[in-house]
Scaffold this motif. Structure first.
Motif, PDB file in Angstrom:
ATOM      1  N   PHE A  42      -3.986  -4.245   3.258  1.00  8.28           N
ATOM      2  CA  PHE A  42      -3.449  -3.246   4.173  1.00  8.28           C
ATOM      3  C   PHE A  42      -4.578  -2.273   4.526  1.00  8.28           C
ATOM      4  O   PHE A  42      -5.324  -1.837   3.660  1.00  8.28           O
ATOM      5  CB  PHE A  42      -2.308  -2.484   3.493  1.00  8.28           C
ATOM      6  CG  PHE A  42      -1.781  -1.359   4.340  1.00  8.28           C
ATOM      7  CD1 PHE A  42      -0.757  -1.583   5.228  1.00  8.28           C
ATOM      8  CD2 PHE A  42      -2.342  -0.091   4.265  1.00  8.28           C
ATOM      9  CE1 PHE A  42      -0.289  -0.560   6.038  1.00  8.28           C
ATOM     10  CE2 PHE A  42      -1.891   0.935   5.080  1.00  8.28           C
ATOM     11  CZ  PHE A  42      -0.862   0.696   5.960  1.00  8.28           C
TER      12      PHE A  42
ATOM     13  N   CYS B 207      -1.926   1.556  -3.725  1.00  4.08           N
ATOM     14  CA  CYS B 207      -3.229   2.064  -3.263  1.00  4.08           C
ATOM     15  C   CYS B 207      -3.923   1.182  -2.229  1.00  4.08           C
ATOM     16  O   CYS B 207      -4.956   1.587  -1.686  1.00  4.08           O
ATOM     17  CB  CYS B 207      -4.148   2.310  -4.449  1.00  4.08           C
ATOM     18  SG  CYS B 207      -4.680   0.778  -5.228  1.00  4.08           S
TER      19      CYS B 207
ATOM     20  N   THR C 180      -8.338   3.208  -0.416  1.00  4.39           N
ATOM     21  CA  THR C 180      -8.898   4.217   0.492  1.00  4.39           C
ATOM     22  C   THR C 180      -8.527   5.672   0.145  1.00  4.39           C
ATOM     23  O   THR C 180      -9.395   6.535   0.200  1.00  4.39           O
ATOM     24  CB  THR C 180      -8.461   3.927   1.939  1.00  4.39           C
ATOM     25  OG1 THR C 180      -7.099   3.533   1.919  1.00  4.39           O
ATOM     26  CG2 THR C 180      -9.290   2.825   2.550  1.00  4.39           C
ATOM     27  N   ILE C 181      -7.272   5.941  -0.214  1.00  6.60           N
ATOM     28  CA  ILE C 181      -6.886   7.345  -0.455  1.00  6.60           C
ATOM     29  C   ILE C 181      -7.516   7.858  -1.742  1.00  6.60           C
ATOM     30  O   ILE C 181      -8.209   8.881  -1.749  1.00  6.60           O
ATOM     31  CB  ILE C 181      -5.354   7.519  -0.545  1.00  6.60           C
ATOM     32  CG1 ILE C 181      -4.694   7.051   0.734  1.00  6.60           C
ATOM     33  CG2 ILE C 181      -4.983   8.976  -0.835  1.00  6.60           C
ATOM     34  CD1 ILE C 181      -3.187   7.157   0.708  1.00  6.60           C
TER      35      ILE C 181
ATOM     36  N   GLU D 152      -1.848  -1.569  -7.153  1.00  2.00           N
ATOM     37  CA  GLU D 152      -1.541  -2.284  -5.910  1.00  2.00           C
ATOM     38  C   GLU D 152      -1.139  -3.713  -6.265  1.00  2.00           C
ATOM     39  O   GLU D 152      -1.672  -4.297  -7.203  1.00  2.00           O
ATOM     40  CB  GLU D 152      -2.791  -2.244  -4.998  1.00  2.00           C
ATOM     41  CG  GLU D 152      -2.864  -3.260  -3.904  1.00  2.00           C
ATOM     42  CD  GLU D 152      -1.767  -3.118  -2.845  1.00  2.00           C
ATOM     43  OE1 GLU D 152      -1.442  -1.988  -2.420  1.00  2.00           O
ATOM     44  OE2 GLU D 152      -1.226  -4.174  -2.443  1.00  2.00           O
TER      45      GLU D 152
ATOM     46  N   ILE E 269      -1.163  -6.553  -4.105  1.00  3.07           N
ATOM     47  CA  ILE E 269      -1.874  -7.663  -3.435  1.00  3.07           C
ATOM     48  C   ILE E 269      -3.268  -7.850  -4.069  1.00  3.07           C
ATOM     49  O   ILE E 269      -4.110  -6.935  -3.997  1.00  3.07           O
ATOM     50  CB  ILE E 269      -2.028  -7.400  -1.913  1.00  3.07           C
ATOM     51  CG1 ILE E 269      -0.675  -7.166  -1.246  1.00  3.07           C
ATOM     52  CG2 ILE E 269      -2.816  -8.517  -1.210  1.00  3.07           C
ATOM     53  CD1 ILE E 269       0.175  -8.398  -1.028  1.00  3.07           C
TER      54      ILE E 269
ATOM     55  N   ALA F 299      -0.650  -4.856  -9.940  1.00  2.76           N
ATOM     56  CA  ALA F 299       0.699  -4.955 -10.512  1.00  2.76           C
ATOM     57  C   ALA F 299       1.697  -4.311  -9.569  1.00  2.76           C
ATOM     58  O   ALA F 299       1.323  -3.582  -8.640  1.00  2.76           O
ATOM     59  CB  ALA F 299       0.746  -4.223 -11.856  1.00  2.76           C
ATOM     60  N   ASP F 300       2.962  -4.554  -9.846  1.00  2.00           N
ATOM     61  CA  ASP F 300       4.031  -3.840  -9.176  1.00  2.00           C
ATOM     62  C   ASP F 300       3.936  -2.361  -9.583  1.00  2.00           C
ATOM     63  O   ASP F 300       3.755  -2.053 -10.774  1.00  2.00           O
ATOM     64  CB  ASP F 300       5.374  -4.443  -9.604  1.00  2.00           C
ATOM     65  CG  ASP F 300       6.543  -3.579  -9.203  1.00  2.00           C
ATOM     66  OD1 ASP F 300       6.775  -3.449  -7.997  1.00  2.00           O
ATOM     67  OD2 ASP F 300       7.191  -2.991 -10.098  1.00  2.00           O
ATOM     68  N   ALA F 301       4.067  -1.467  -8.612  1.00  2.00           N
ATOM     69  CA  ALA F 301       3.872  -0.034  -8.883  1.00  2.00           C
ATOM     70  C   ALA F 301       4.836   0.461  -9.971  1.00  2.00           C
ATOM     71  O   ALA F 301       4.429   1.199 -10.876  1.00  2.00           O
ATOM     72  CB  ALA F 301       4.069   0.763  -7.599  1.00  2.00           C
TER      73      ALA F 301
ATOM     74  N   ASP G  36       2.257   6.146  -1.905  1.00  2.00           N
ATOM     75  CA  ASP G  36       2.143   5.720  -0.501  1.00  2.00           C
ATOM     76  C   ASP G  36       2.823   4.357  -0.334  1.00  2.00           C
ATOM     77  O   ASP G  36       2.162   3.354  -0.078  1.00  2.00           O
ATOM     78  CB  ASP G  36       0.656   5.655  -0.109  1.00  2.00           C
ATOM     79  CG  ASP G  36       0.464   5.329   1.373  1.00  2.00           C
ATOM     80  OD1 ASP G  36       1.448   5.327   2.128  1.00  2.00           O
ATOM     81  OD2 ASP G  36      -0.690   5.069   1.767  1.00  2.00           O
ATOM     82  N   PRO G  37       4.164   4.336  -0.502  1.00  2.00           N
ATOM     83  CA  PRO G  37       4.866   3.048  -0.538  1.00  2.00           C
ATOM     84  C   PRO G  37       5.015   2.418   0.840  1.00  2.00           C
ATOM     85  O   PRO G  37       4.814   3.083   1.856  1.00  2.00           O
ATOM     86  CB  PRO G  37       6.243   3.442  -1.081  1.00  2.00           C
ATOM     87  CG  PRO G  37       6.451   4.832  -0.595  1.00  2.00           C
ATOM     88  CD  PRO G  37       5.089   5.471  -0.620  1.00  2.00           C
ATOM     89  N   PRO G  38       5.391   1.116   0.876  1.00  2.00           N
ATOM     90  CA  PRO G  38       5.723   0.493   2.160  1.00  2.00           C
ATOM     91  C   PRO G  38       7.017   1.083   2.738  1.00  2.00           C
ATOM     92  O   PRO G  38       7.634   1.950   2.122  1.00  2.00           O
ATOM     93  CB  PRO G  38       5.891  -0.983   1.807  1.00  2.00           C
ATOM     94  CG  PRO G  38       6.129  -1.030   0.341  1.00  2.00           C
ATOM     95  CD  PRO G  38       5.501   0.192  -0.250  1.00  2.00           C
TER      96      PRO G  38
END
Ligand code: SAH
Length: 449
Positions: free
Chosen positions: A279, A311, A315-316, A331, A333, A357-359, A379-381
């Motif tokens: 992303f 994450c 970037t953030i 993250e 992916i 991992a899954d957040a 910063d979720p989807p």
């Protein structure tokens, strides 16, 4: 009210999905491509129990917000919702979408800061995913028509850099002269499904990705030569294989045809590598403003443990790494996590760790190990955080949470849950990352009471 009836209507508001709304006989009427203040003759096209839908039959008096659309594909194309009103009025609407979500869904009254609007509402996107299809004249690519999977043939889009349409045109011409069949969604036959193009905003580096149904490097070899000869900024050409009958664009496997599997860009001063699967905010110019606002909310002193959940390529968190003692990013992916790790190294950032991992699961694990972040970035989807994540966040008891979201409705819902668990929403700011569409981002400062 009956179907096909023509009624006079004044548009008094716009919904967050872009429809104008007016009242007739106590009934709400939704009308697309209208503006607040329009006096209209509206033809009713669908009647439901409590509301109905109409289309503009005649504009009696146009709203002062209206402008002439400058795109031949509007409003048939599904890309833009607001090419018929000025950008200033669009920004005001988006500020209100965020306010409405927080006050109505979240029942939150707080300091709503003015929207960070976008000075360049055209050609801001750094990524395009052109669907490819078949017409009587051979392969075409273009844009999906509104609410459909029908491809409207066309190359130039006002949201995309002009170079993208030249590249897409060259590719489609090549496929038509070299018998590379487009994928047909109906028959499930054919090869080329999508043309994915991404360009670094600052670096101007280009990535091209052919999304195909099966590996077919040889058929694309000459095309790669033609492209790299013509466009010296191309740093990566990849083939992504997606054999499935699905709306998801990218498949699992990617092979490199030219250059690297990623391009580089600069984000808040850091060099960042981005793989096609990772992303990456589509509007870099505005995303940098968004991240700066997030950093202002976080008020970091240098001693903190910062947890950056969802994450992406880092970037953030990486933009704040020099202001904290330690950064942990999470993250799901794998390619994005690899990018995040490499991005830390590229920028000589040594206090960052990234977990794939899954957040929610990772946050629960961190909480169990008594990890105590001072600040958590969320910063979720679009669907927002799940309750596992929010529970774990609350149990870690951070002083501050900075939430970033591309969906004000789920952000408001999640903030409400946090306010029921000892937190207070201090500031909300809308940031327009997606001019001309109904989408709007928001950033929220949440503090421990
Ligand atoms: N903060 C990043 C990415 C935000 S987009 C940036 O600003 O660029 C949301 C990210 O959440 C995506 O990278 C997506 O892959 C990731 N994601 C989605 N579901 C997730 C989950 N359950 N656990 C962890 N990450 C997830």
């Amino acid at each position: 009210m009956k179907k096909n009836e023509i009624v006079n209507l004044e548009i008094t508001d716009i919904t967050s999905d872009g429809n104008g709304i007016g009242k007739y006989d106590g009934m709400a009427v939704f009308v697309p491509e209208t503006a607040v203040g329009d006096l209209l003759e509206v033809k009713i096209v669908k009647v439901l129990k409590n509301y109905c839908f109409g289309i503009v039959h005649k504009v009696i008096t146009p709203s002062a917000d209206r402008i002439e659309s400058d795109c031949p594909h509007f409003p048939k194309c599904g890309g833009c919702s607001f090419r018929h009103i000025s950008y200033e009025s669009e920004a005001k609407l988006k500020e209100k979408f965020v306010y409405d979500a927080f006050t109505r869904i979240g029942k939150i009254q707080t300091d709503f800061m003015p929207i960070l609007s976008c000075e360049n509402p055209d050609r801001y996107r750094n990524k395009a995913q052109y669907p490819v299809g078949i017409s009587d004249n051979g392969n075409i690519c273009g844009f999906y028509a509104k609410r459909s999977h029908r491809i409207m043939s066309g190359y130039d889009c006002k949201l995309l850099p002009e170079i993208f349409s030249d590249i897409a045109k060259l590719i489609i011409n090549y496929t038509n002269h070299n018998d590379i069949p487009a994928y047909d969604e109906q028959t499930k036959k054919g090869l080329l499904r999508h043309i994915f193009i991404r360009q670094g905003y600052h670096s101007e580096e280009l990535m091209i990705c052919f999304v195909v149904t099966k590996r077919s490097e040889t058929q694309f070899r000459q095309l790669c030569n033609d492209l790299t000869e013509k466009y010296s900024n191309i740093k990566s050409i990849v083939m992504n294989i997606n054999p499935d009958n699905t709306n998801v664009i990218l498949g699992k496997k990617t092979v490199v045809l030219y250059g690297a599997n990623c391009i580089s860009d600069i984000m808040c001063g850091n060099t960042v590598d981005i793989a096609p699967q990772a992303f990456y905010q589509v509007n870099t110019y505005q995303a940098e403003k968004l991240y700066q606002q997030a950093a202002e909310f976080a008020q970091l002193s240098g001693n903190e443990l910062l947890l950056d959940l969802y994450c992406g390529a880092g970037t953030i968190g990486l933009s704040m790494a020099d202001k904290v003692n330690k950064l942990i990013g999470v993250e799901i992916i794998p390619q994005a996590v690899e990018n995040a790790q490499k991005n830390a190294a590229l920028n000589k950032i040594e206090n960052a760790e990234f977990i794939c991992a899954d957040a929610g699961k990772a946050a629960q694990e961190l909480a169990k190990n008594n990890t105590k972040p001072d600040v958590i970035v969320l910063d979720p989807p679009r669907k927002g955080c799940d309750t596992n994540t929010l529970d774990a966040v609350v149990s870690m008891n951070p002083k501050k949470i900075v939430m970033i979201s591309c969906n004000p409705a789920t952000a408001a819902r999640d903030c409400k849950i946090l306010t029921e668990n000892g937190y207070i929403v201090e500031k909300v700011r809308a940031v327009d990352l997606f001019p001309r569409t109904t989408h709007v981002e928001c950033v929220v400062l949440i503090s421990c009471m």
